[in-house]
Design an enzyme around this catalytic site. Structure first.
Site, mmCIF file in Angstrom:
data_model
loop_
_atom_site.group_PDB
_atom_site.id
_atom_site.type_symbol
_atom_site.label_atom_id
_atom_site.label_comp_id
_atom_site.label_asym_id
_atom_site.label_seq_id
_atom_site.Cartn_x
_atom_site.Cartn_y
_atom_site.Cartn_z
ATOM 1 N N PRO A 101 -4.749 24.340 -18.861
ATOM 2 C CA PRO A 101 -3.673 24.948 -19.647
ATOM 3 C C PRO A 101 -2.984 26.089 -18.904
ATOM 4 O O PRO A 101 -3.628 27.028 -18.468
ATOM 5 C CB PRO A 101 -4.387 25.474 -20.893
ATOM 6 C CG PRO A 101 -5.770 24.948 -20.843
ATOM 7 C CD PRO A 101 -6.055 24.552 -19.439
ATOM 8 N N GLU A 102 -1.697 25.955 -18.730
ATOM 9 C CA GLU A 102 -0.869 27.055 -18.254
ATOM 10 C C GLU A 102 0.113 27.366 -19.373
ATOM 11 O O GLU A 102 -0.069 26.889 -20.483
ATOM 12 C CB GLU A 102 -0.147 26.655 -16.955
ATOM 13 C CG GLU A 102 -1.133 26.283 -15.848
ATOM 14 C CD GLU A 102 -0.461 25.892 -14.548
ATOM 15 O OE1 GLU A 102 0.662 26.360 -14.278
ATOM 16 O OE2 GLU A 102 -1.067 25.110 -13.786
ATOM 17 N N HIS A 144 -19.753 20.676 -26.102
ATOM 18 C CA HIS A 144 -18.997 21.743 -25.454
ATOM 19 C C HIS A 144 -18.367 22.724 -26.435
ATOM 20 O O HIS A 144 -17.531 23.531 -26.050
ATOM 21 C CB HIS A 144 -17.918 21.140 -24.549
ATOM 22 C CG HIS A 144 -18.488 20.320 -23.434
ATOM 23 N ND1 HIS A 144 -18.021 19.074 -23.105
ATOM 24 C CD2 HIS A 144 -19.517 20.570 -22.593
ATOM 25 C CE1 HIS A 144 -18.736 18.599 -22.093
ATOM 26 N NE2 HIS A 144 -19.645 19.481 -21.777
ATOM 27 N N ARG A 164 -16.429 24.041 -19.256
ATOM 28 C CA ARG A 164 -16.813 24.881 -18.116
ATOM 29 C C ARG A 164 -17.148 26.318 -18.458
ATOM 30 O O ARG A 164 -17.440 27.105 -17.560
ATOM 31 C CB ARG A 164 -15.720 24.854 -17.058
ATOM 32 C CG ARG A 164 -15.624 23.512 -16.391
ATOM 33 C CD ARG A 164 -14.794 23.556 -15.141
ATOM 34 N NE ARG A 164 -14.389 22.209 -14.792
ATOM 35 C CZ ARG A 164 -13.451 21.918 -13.926
ATOM 36 N NH1 ARG A 164 -12.818 22.876 -13.312
ATOM 37 N NH2 ARG A 164 -13.143 20.674 -13.658
#
Length: 271
Positions: free
Chosen positions: A2-3, A100, A119
């Site tokens: 995501p940007e 997650h 992550r």
DNA sequence: CACTCTACCTGTGCGC
DNA sequence: TGCGCACAGGTAGAGT
């Protein structure tokens, strides 16, 4: 990854989607992985959020801000950064916690806001002073005016690629849109900001704006076989060896400041 | 000031 | 088939 455009899509979907997060009261919280909460500034207990209601959602660069109100109480802001792999989305409150899932906020009307992140890079903050978290960040890359952008460029001498990634220069550009913006501007990633001609500075500003605006309209990027947030078609990112969509030259890949950097050697000559 | 390196993470995809 | 390893990347913080 995501940007800015992908984060803007999250804002729009949570704010304008059906259902919307706006107006929903928090019933309880499940902090599945406590490490998701950033320790600075310390001292706020997320469990206090029960009874608070999300009144607005905002974005600066890649940061998300959820204003949380409760009658007679001080407004808290839940700040979220998705980093590499974070996802924020509404689910039925009966949805199972997944491998997650890092946090779940249980809401009214049978809903829950989930933060999932394989992550574990993503972070959340709870603060009454969100400006303290984004202190030092530059103007939002989607909204920065040309004169301010050029004034910031004139401040120093840096390679263009690391400069665009620097959130204190402008906020919201990550590796994908840095490469795409330089490609559209016709500027080599190793060019020095101090060597840009006036029309090149204007071109860089215009390229960033148009790339980000198109990506927002498309709901984010579509990176072949790697990641799909929306339908924005990249020209260079992740396309090493593939033909430039403008001139057909194979796309080059180099490392700049430890980052994979993609460009067209024909459209982006090094001066 | 500009830059480089490392740490933080884990899923993926490669070579052997 | 399975193992080990490089790689992806946003940011902070330390070092050059």
């Amino acid at each position: 990854m995501p940007e800015l455009p992908e984060v803007e899509s999250v804002v729009r979907s949570l704010r304008d989607g059906k259902p919307s997060l706006i107006g929903l009261r928090i019933r309880s919280l499940d902090l599945v992985w406590p490490g998701v909460v950033s320790q600075s500034p310390p001292g706020f207990d997320l469990a206090r959020l029960a009874g608070y209601c999300c009144s607005s959602i905002a974005r600066l660069g890649k940061y998300l801000f959820f204003s949380l109100d409760c009658a007679g109480e001080e407004t808290y802001v839940l700040v979220v950064h998705l980093r590499m792999t974070g996802r924020l989305f509404l689910v039925p409150d009966s949805a199972a916690i997944e491998r997650h899932t890092r946090m779940a906020l249980f809401l009214e009307h049978g809903l829950a806001l989930r933060f999932d992140d394989p992550r574990k890079f993503g972070r959340i903050w709870l603060t009454v002073d969100p400006a303290s978290i984004t202190d030092g960040m530059g103007p939002d890359a989607l909204n920065v005016a040309e004169d301010e952008f050029i004034a910031r460029l004139e401040g120093g001498r840096r390679q263009l690629k690391p400069l665009l990634l620097d959130q204190s220069f402008v906020a919201g550009i990550g590796n994908i849109y840095a490469d795409e913006s330089l490609n559209r501007a016709g500027l080599h990633p190793l060019m020095n900001s101090g060597d840009l001609l006036p029309d090149e500075r204007q071109r860089l500003h215009a390229a960033i704006r148009s790339v980000l605006n198109e990506a927002v309209a498309a709901g984010g990027a579509n990176i072949d076989g790697v990641f799909k947030a929306g339908n924005f078609v990249v020209n260079v990112y992740g396309r090493e060896g593939a033909p430039c969509r403008v001139c057909g030259t194979p796309i080059s890949k180099i490392r700049v400041g430890q980052r994979g950097t993609h460009f067209c050697g024909h459209c982006q000559p090094l001066r």
